[in-house]
Motif scaffolding. Structure first.
Motif, PDB file in Angstrom:
ATOM      1  N   GLY A   1      26.611  16.599  56.295  1.00 26.99           N
ATOM      2  CA  GLY A   1      27.537  16.063  55.289  1.00 26.99           C
ATOM      3  C   GLY A   1      26.844  15.807  53.955  1.00 26.99           C
ATOM      4  N   MET A   2      25.967  16.717  53.554  1.00 33.12           N
ATOM      5  CA  MET A   2      25.180  16.526  52.335  1.00 33.12           C
ATOM      6  C   MET A   2      26.053  16.547  51.087  1.00 33.12           C
ATOM      7  N   GLU A   3      25.632  15.757  50.114  1.00 34.78           N
ATOM      8  CA  GLU A   3      26.289  15.712  48.816  1.00 34.78           C
ATOM      9  C   GLU A   3      25.688  16.779  47.903  1.00 34.78           C
ATOM     10  N   ASP A   4      26.389  17.060  46.821  1.00 35.00           N
ATOM     11  CA  ASP A   4      25.886  17.992  45.808  1.00 35.00           C
ATOM     12  C   ASP A   4      24.919  17.234  44.906  1.00 35.00           C
ATOM     13  N   ALA A   5      23.690  17.093  45.356  1.00 35.96           N
ATOM     14  CA  ALA A   5      22.674  16.329  44.629  1.00 35.96           C
ATOM     15  C   ALA A   5      21.594  17.261  44.102  1.00 35.96           C
ATOM     16  N   GLU A   6      20.712  16.698  43.297  1.00 39.56           N
ATOM     17  CA  GLU A   6      19.564  17.450  42.790  1.00 39.56           C
ATOM     18  C   GLU A   6      18.661  17.843  43.951  1.00 39.56           C
ATOM     19  N   ILE A   7      18.075  19.025  43.851  1.00 38.37           N
ATOM     20  CA  ILE A   7      17.180  19.520  44.894  1.00 38.37           C
ATOM     21  C   ILE A   7      15.746  19.097  44.576  1.00 38.37           C
ATOM     22  N   GLU A   8      15.088  18.588  45.608  1.00 34.04           N
ATOM     23  CA  GLU A   8      13.662  18.279  45.540  1.00 34.04           C
ATOM     24  C   GLU A   8      12.980  19.173  46.569  1.00 34.04           C
ATOM     25  N   VAL A   9      11.932  19.860  46.157  1.00 35.09           N
ATOM     26  CA  VAL A   9      11.239  20.784  47.051  1.00 35.09           C
ATOM     27  C   VAL A   9       9.884  20.197  47.424  1.00 35.09           C
ATOM     28  N   GLU A  10       9.591  20.188  48.719  1.00 37.49           N
ATOM     29  CA  GLU A  10       8.265  19.809  49.207  1.00 37.49           C
ATOM     30  C   GLU A  10       7.501  21.095  49.503  1.00 37.49           C
ATOM     31  N   TYR A  11       6.261  21.127  49.028  1.00 35.84           N
ATOM     32  CA  TYR A  11       5.426  22.300  49.283  1.00 35.84           C
ATOM     33  C   TYR A  11       3.994  21.842  49.442  1.00 35.84           C
ATOM     34  N   GLN A  12       3.314  22.366  50.436  1.00 37.78           N
ATOM     35  CA  GLN A  12       1.952  21.973  50.773  1.00 37.78           C
ATOM     36  C   GLN A  12       0.936  22.699  49.903  1.00 37.78           C
TER      37      GLN A  12
END
Length: 154
Positions: free
Chosen positions: A86-97
């Motif tokens: 049920g995710m909202e239309d929010a800003e995307i945050e990307v995690e990367y190692q």
């Protein structure tokens, strides 16, 4: 970039490519290991309670050199995440190692996605007494046509 924007972009692409601001590309055999919604409930240094929500993508380089994530597959993962979480239309945050897990904002340059470096900031600078830093300029760079010698302005 909001979730709705990446869903618009993906159908127009042949490949999904991520690039760091430094110009380095995430290896083309990356995996998206998680998509979720993160809620951060916190208090800032000025005493204001805040709630932030973001859609989180986690990218992982598994040394699986034959793997290629196609736009349709990523779109399907996003749709499944929306249905199940049920995710909202929010800003995307990307995690990367890299040396440690980095968190990045997401942008698109017309060809591939850009992992933009995130910066910390004080949300209550007025309560902390932190003044906004003034821009420093060299006097020699000013356009000083009115105050040249013999201009009559002084």
């Amino acid at each position: 970039m909001k979730l709705s924007k990446i869903k618009e972009i993906l159908p127009t692409l042949d490949n999904v490519e991520f690039q760091l601001e430094s110009g380095t590309f995430v290896p083309e055999h990356f995996h998206v290991t998680e998509i979720g919604q993160i809620t951060k409930h916190f208090i800032d240094c000025g005493g204001v309670v805040r709630i932030e929500k973001a859609v989180n993508f986690q990218l992982w380089d598994a040394n699986d050199y034959e793997h290629r994530l196609k736009p349709t597959k990523l779109l399907n993962i996003i749709k499944l995440s929306e249905e199940k979480l049920g995710m909202e239309d929010a800003e995307i945050e990307v995690e990367y190692q890299s040396e440690t897990i980095g968190k990045f904002d997401l942008d698109f340059n017309g060809q591939h996605f850009i992992l933009k470096n995130k910066q910390t900031a004080c949300l209550a600078s007025d309560a902390c007494g932190i003044s906004v830093e003034k821009q420093k300029i060299n006097l020699s760079e000013l356009n000083s046509t009115c105050c040249t010698p013999n201009s009559g302005c002084c």
